[in-house]
Design a protein around this motif. Structure first.
Motif, PDB file in Angstrom:
ATOM      1  N   CYS A   1       0.831  -1.208   0.000  1.00 47.95           N
ATOM      2  CA  CYS A   1       0.000   0.000   0.000  1.00 47.95           C
ATOM      3  C   CYS A   1       0.865   1.257   0.000  1.00 47.95           C
ATOM      4  CB  CYS A   1      -0.925   0.004   1.217  1.00 47.95           C
ATOM      5  SG  CYS A   1      -2.197  -1.280   1.198  1.00 47.95           S
ATOM      6  N   ILE A   2       1.909   1.277   0.830  1.00 48.27           N
ATOM      7  CA  ILE A   2       2.792   2.448   0.897  1.00 48.27           C
ATOM      8  C   ILE A   2       3.527   2.642  -0.429  1.00 48.27           C
ATOM      9  CG2 ILE A   2       4.865   3.382   1.995  1.00 48.27           C
ATOM     10  CD1 ILE A   2       3.933   2.010   4.597  1.00 48.27           C
ATOM     11  N   PHE A   3       4.006   1.545  -1.031  1.00 48.77           N
ATOM     12  CA  PHE A   3       4.696   1.622  -2.326  1.00 48.77           C
ATOM     13  C   PHE A   3       3.766   2.183  -3.398  1.00 48.77           C
ATOM     14  CE2 PHE A   3       5.684  -0.355  -6.437  1.00 48.77           C
ATOM     15  CZ  PHE A   3       6.977   0.113  -6.621  1.00 48.77           C
ATOM     16  N   THR A   4       2.497   1.731  -3.405  1.00 49.78           N
ATOM     17  CA  THR A   4       1.526   2.219  -4.386  1.00 49.78           C
ATOM     18  C   THR A   4       1.286   3.714  -4.218  1.00 49.78           C
ATOM     19  OG1 THR A   4       0.433   0.052  -4.393  1.00 49.78           O
ATOM     20  CG2 THR A   4      -0.810   1.908  -5.287  1.00 49.78           C
ATOM     21  N   LEU A   5       1.138   4.158  -2.973  1.00 45.98           N
ATOM     22  CA  LEU A   5       0.918   5.582  -2.708  1.00 45.98           C
ATOM     23  C   LEU A   5       2.121   6.420  -3.152  1.00 45.98           C
ATOM     24  CD1 LEU A   5      -0.759   5.477   0.840  1.00 45.98           C
ATOM     25  CD2 LEU A   5      -1.877   5.845  -1.372  1.00 45.98           C
ATOM     26  N   ILE A   6       3.336   5.927  -2.879  1.00 43.36           N
ATOM     27  CA  ILE A   6       4.547   6.654  -3.272  1.00 43.36           C
ATOM     28  C   ILE A   6       4.637   6.768  -4.788  1.00 43.36           C
ATOM     29  CG2 ILE A   6       7.066   6.545  -3.312  1.00 43.36           C
ATOM     30  CD1 ILE A   6       6.953   5.334  -0.510  1.00 43.36           C
ATOM     31  N   MET A   7       4.323   5.676  -5.508  1.00 46.45           N
ATOM     32  CA  MET A   7       4.364   5.705  -6.967  1.00 46.45           C
ATOM     33  C   MET A   7       3.350   6.697  -7.541  1.00 46.45           C
ATOM     34  SD  MET A   7       6.739   3.729  -8.138  1.00 46.45           S
ATOM     35  CE  MET A   7       7.684   4.369  -6.759  1.00 46.45           C
ATOM     36  N   GLN A   8       2.189   6.785  -6.912  1.00 42.98           N
ATOM     37  CA  GLN A   8       1.187   7.740  -7.372  1.00 42.98           C
ATOM     38  C   GLN A   8       1.640   9.175  -7.123  1.00 42.98           C
ATOM     39  OE1 GLN A   8      -2.275   6.382  -5.247  1.00 42.98           O
ATOM     40  NE2 GLN A   8      -2.894   4.978  -6.865  1.00 42.98           N
ATOM     41  N   ILE A   9       2.229   9.415  -5.955  1.00 43.21           N
ATOM     42  CA  ILE A   9       2.740  10.761  -5.649  1.00 43.21           C
ATOM     43  C   ILE A   9       3.858  11.145  -6.622  1.00 43.21           C
ATOM     44  CG2 ILE A   9       3.966  12.134  -3.925  1.00 43.21           C
ATOM     45  CD1 ILE A   9       2.463  10.512  -1.766  1.00 43.21           C
ATOM     46  N   LEU A  10       4.748  10.197  -6.919  1.00 42.00           N
ATOM     47  CA  LEU A  10       5.823  10.466  -7.885  1.00 42.00           C
ATOM     48  C   LEU A  10       5.247  10.744  -9.270  1.00 42.00           C
ATOM     49  CD1 LEU A  10       8.548   7.823  -6.915  1.00 42.00           C
ATOM     50  CD2 LEU A  10       8.635  10.296  -6.586  1.00 42.00           C
ATOM     51  N   GLY A  11       4.205   9.996  -9.636  1.00 41.73           N
ATOM     52  CA  GLY A  11       3.562  10.225 -10.931  1.00 41.73           C
ATOM     53  C   GLY A  11       3.001  11.631 -11.031  1.00 41.73           C
ATOM     54  N   ILE A  12       2.365  12.099  -9.972  1.00 36.51           N
ATOM     55  CA  ILE A  12       1.822  13.457  -9.957  1.00 36.51           C
ATOM     56  C   ILE A  12       2.948  14.484 -10.060  1.00 36.51           C
ATOM     57  CG2 ILE A  12       0.563  15.149  -8.565  1.00 36.51           C
ATOM     58  CD1 ILE A  12      -0.996  12.807  -7.341  1.00 36.51           C
ATOM     59  N   CYS A  13       4.007  14.285  -9.290  1.00 32.81           N
ATOM     60  CA  CYS A  13       5.142  15.215  -9.302  1.00 32.81           C
ATOM     61  C   CYS A  13       5.824  15.244 -10.675  1.00 32.81           C
ATOM     62  CB  CYS A  13       6.152  14.823  -8.232  1.00 32.81           C
ATOM     63  SG  CYS A  13       5.540  15.009  -6.539  1.00 32.81           S
ATOM     64  N   PHE A  14       6.040  14.066 -11.269  1.00 33.33           N
ATOM     65  CA  PHE A  14       6.676  13.999 -12.584  1.00 33.33           C
ATOM     66  C   PHE A  14       5.831  14.725 -13.632  1.00 33.33           C
ATOM     67  CE2 PHE A  14       9.390   9.906 -11.960  1.00 33.33           C
ATOM     68  CZ  PHE A  14      10.137  10.595 -11.015  1.00 33.33           C
ATOM     69  N   ALA A  15       4.520  14.488 -13.601  1.00 36.16           N
ATOM     70  CA  ALA A  15       3.632  15.112 -14.583  1.00 36.16           C
ATOM     71  C   ALA A  15       3.627  16.629 -14.423  1.00 36.16           C
ATOM     72  CB  ALA A  15       2.214  14.556 -14.430  1.00 36.16           C
ATOM     73  N   GLN A  16       3.590  17.100 -13.191  1.00 34.54           N
ATOM     74  CA  GLN A  16       3.571  18.536 -12.947  1.00 34.54           C
ATOM     75  C   GLN A  16       4.905  19.189 -13.335  1.00 34.54           C
ATOM     76  OE1 GLN A  16       0.412  18.863 -12.964  1.00 34.54           O
ATOM     77  NE2 GLN A  16       0.296  20.283 -11.239  1.00 34.54           N
ATOM     78  N   ASN A  17       6.007  18.518 -13.061  1.00 37.46           N
ATOM     79  CA  ASN A  17       7.315  19.047 -13.462  1.00 37.46           C
ATOM     80  C   ASN A  17       7.458  19.110 -14.973  1.00 37.46           C
ATOM     81  OD1 ASN A  17       8.229  19.438 -10.848  1.00 37.46           O
ATOM     82  ND2 ASN A  17       9.241  17.451 -10.717  1.00 37.46           N
ATOM     83  N   LEU A  18       6.964  18.074 -15.652  1.00 35.95           N
ATOM     84  CA  LEU A  18       7.022  18.059 -17.114  1.00 35.95           C
ATOM     85  C   LEU A  18       6.144  19.150 -17.701  1.00 35.95           C
ATOM     86  CD1 LEU A  18       8.245  16.634 -19.530  1.00 35.95           C
ATOM     87  CD2 LEU A  18       6.353  15.002 -19.486  1.00 35.95           C
ATOM     88  N   ARG A  19       4.975  19.364 -17.108  1.00 32.81           N
ATOM     89  CA  ARG A  19       4.101  20.456 -17.564  1.00 32.81           C
ATOM     90  C   ARG A  19       4.790  21.808 -17.391  1.00 32.81           C
ATOM     91  NH1 ARG A  19      -1.286  20.983 -14.857  1.00 32.81           N
ATOM     92  NH2 ARG A  19      -1.854  22.199 -16.707  1.00 32.81           N
ATOM     93  N   ALA A  20       5.450  21.985 -16.260  1.00 38.55           N
ATOM     94  CA  ALA A  20       6.152  23.250 -16.009  1.00 38.55           C
ATOM     95  C   ALA A  20       7.260  23.480 -17.035  1.00 38.55           C
ATOM     96  CB  ALA A  20       6.730  23.246 -14.598  1.00 38.55           C
ATOM     97  N   ASP A  21       7.992  22.409 -17.393  1.00 37.65           N
ATOM     98  CA  ASP A  21       9.039  22.526 -18.409  1.00 37.65           C
ATOM     99  C   ASP A  21       8.452  22.916 -19.765  1.00 37.65           C
ATOM    100  OD1 ASP A  21      10.885  21.864 -16.527  1.00 37.65           O
ATOM    101  OD2 ASP A  21      11.154  19.784 -17.186  1.00 37.65           O
ATOM    102  N   ILE A  22       7.317  22.310 -20.111  1.00 41.73           N
ATOM    103  CA  ILE A  22       6.679  22.598 -21.398  1.00 41.73           C
ATOM    104  C   ILE A  22       6.205  24.048 -21.443  1.00 41.73           C
ATOM    105  CG2 ILE A  22       4.733  22.027 -22.897  1.00 41.73           C
ATOM    106  CD1 ILE A  22       4.910  19.149 -21.778  1.00 41.73           C
ATOM    107  N   TYR A  23       5.585  24.507 -20.342  1.00 40.05           N
ATOM    108  CA  TYR A  23       5.130  25.896 -20.287  1.00 40.05           C
ATOM    109  C   TYR A  23       6.318  26.865 -20.380  1.00 40.05           C
ATOM    110  CZ  TYR A  23       0.260  24.845 -19.114  1.00 40.05           C
ATOM    111  OH  TYR A  23      -1.047  24.434 -19.152  1.00 40.05           O
TER     112      TYR A  23
END
Length: 273
Positions: free
Chosen positions: A244-266
C-alpha cells in the motif's frame, strides 16, 4: 565575408523525466487494456450486455469489477503515456488530476477503515459480501469460481463462520432434499480438504457432510472464511502495508513527474513567444 553562426536553442524539457513517465505509463496502459478486455469478454460470455436486468449485486460481480479497474487503469495509462510523449499539457494535467483523485480516495478509505475498525464496519461488509456469494453461488459462474478459489486455494476455509452458513443457499439447504437436490445438507467441493495422493479432486466430496450421523472426520475445512481472512491479514500485515505504501509513493511520484514536465513545457513555450 565573415559567416555568422546561430546557436540553436536547446529544449528545456527533461528528456529523462519525459521517457520515464512515458514508458511506465505504457505498461499501465497495456495492463489496463488487458484487464478491461477480460472483463468485457467475461460479461459477453454470460450474455450480460443483453440481459443487464438479471444482474444482482453488481458491485460484487467479478467481471464488472474487472471492467471498472481496467477502464480506470487504461484511462490513467493513456493520458500519462500520450501526454508525456506528445508533450501535451492538457493530457498531463488530466493524468495528474486522475492520480490525485485516486490518491485522495485511497487515503480516505484507509482513514475510514482505521476509524471504523473497532466498530465492526469492515467485518460487517465482508460478511455481507460473502453471504451474497453463498446465496448466488449457482447463479453466477464468476462468483462461483471466486468463492471456490477463496475457500480452496487462498484461505482454505468454508462458509462465513463455518460450513453451516451454506444452509443459506437453496441448493445446499437441508430442506432442499425434499425437492430432489443431491447437494442438500452438503457443501461445495471447495470446502473439502485434499486427501493425500489425490491428483483429481472429487467434486462430490461435500455431499451430505452436514447431515446428522455423518462421520466426525468430514475432511472439510471447519474454519469460517471471515476468521481465516483475519488470520491471513495479521500474518501478512507487513507485506500488505508495504504494498500500500509503495503504491501511494508511486502515485505521488507520478503526480510530481507530470507537474514538473508540464512546467518545463510551459517554460519552453513562453521562451518561444
Amino acid at each position: 565575408m565573415p559567416v555568422r553562426k546561430y546557436r540553436r536553442e536547446t529544449t528545456e524539457i527533461n528528456c529523462c523525466l519525459k521517457y520515464i513517465l512515458f514508458s511506465s505509463n505504457v505498461v499501465i496502459w497495456m495492463t489496463g487494456l488487458v484487464v478491461l478486455a477480460i472483463g468485457i469478454w467475461a460479461w459477453n460470455e454470460k450474455d450480460m450486455f443483453s440481459n443487464i436486468t438479471k444482474l444482482t449485486f453488481i458491485a460484487l460481480d467479478p467481471a464488472f469489477v474487472l471492467i471498472c479497474i481496467g477502464g480506470i487503469t487504461f484511462t490513467i495509462g493513456f493520458t500519462g503515456s500520450v501526454g508525456a510523449l506528445r508533450e501535451n499539457t492538457c493530457l498531463l494535467g488530466t493524468y495528474a488530476t486522475f492520480l490525485a483523485i485516486l490518491l485522495l480516495f485511497e487515503m480516505g478509505f484507509g482513514v475510514l477503515a482505521f476509524v471504523l475498525k473497532d466498530k465492526g464496519w469492515i467485518k460487517d461488509q465482508a460478511t455481507e459480501g460473502l453471504r451474497a456469494f453463498i446465496i448466488h453461488y449457482r447463479e453466477d459462474p464468476d462468483q462461483q469460481n471466486l468463492i471456490d478459489w477463496i475457500q480452496e486455494d487462498w484461505l482454505q476455509c468454508c462458509g462465513i463462520e463455518g460450513p453451516k452458513d451454506w444452509d443459506s443457499n437453496n441448493y445446499f439447504n437441508c430442506s432442499s432434499g425434499a425437492i430432489g437436490s443431491r447437494e442438500a445438507c452438503g457443501v461445495p467441493f471447495s470446502c473439502c480438504r485434499r486427501r493425500p495422493q489425490e491428483l483429481i479432486k472429487n467434486k462430490q466430496c461435500g455431499y451430505d457432510v452436514r447431515k446428522e450421523g455423518y462421520p466426525v472426520d468430514r475432511h472439510i475445512y471447519e474454519r469460517g472464511c471471515l476468521r481465516a481472512g483475519e488470520d491471513w491479514l495479521e500474518s501478512h500485515l507487513i507485506g500488505v502495508s508495504a504494498t500500500c505504501i509503495f503504491t501511494l509513493i508511486m502515485q505521488i511520484l507520478g503526480i510530481c513527474f507530470a507537474q514538473n514536465l508540464r512546467a518545463d513545457i510551459y517554460a519552453q513555450k513562453s521562451k518561444w513567444h
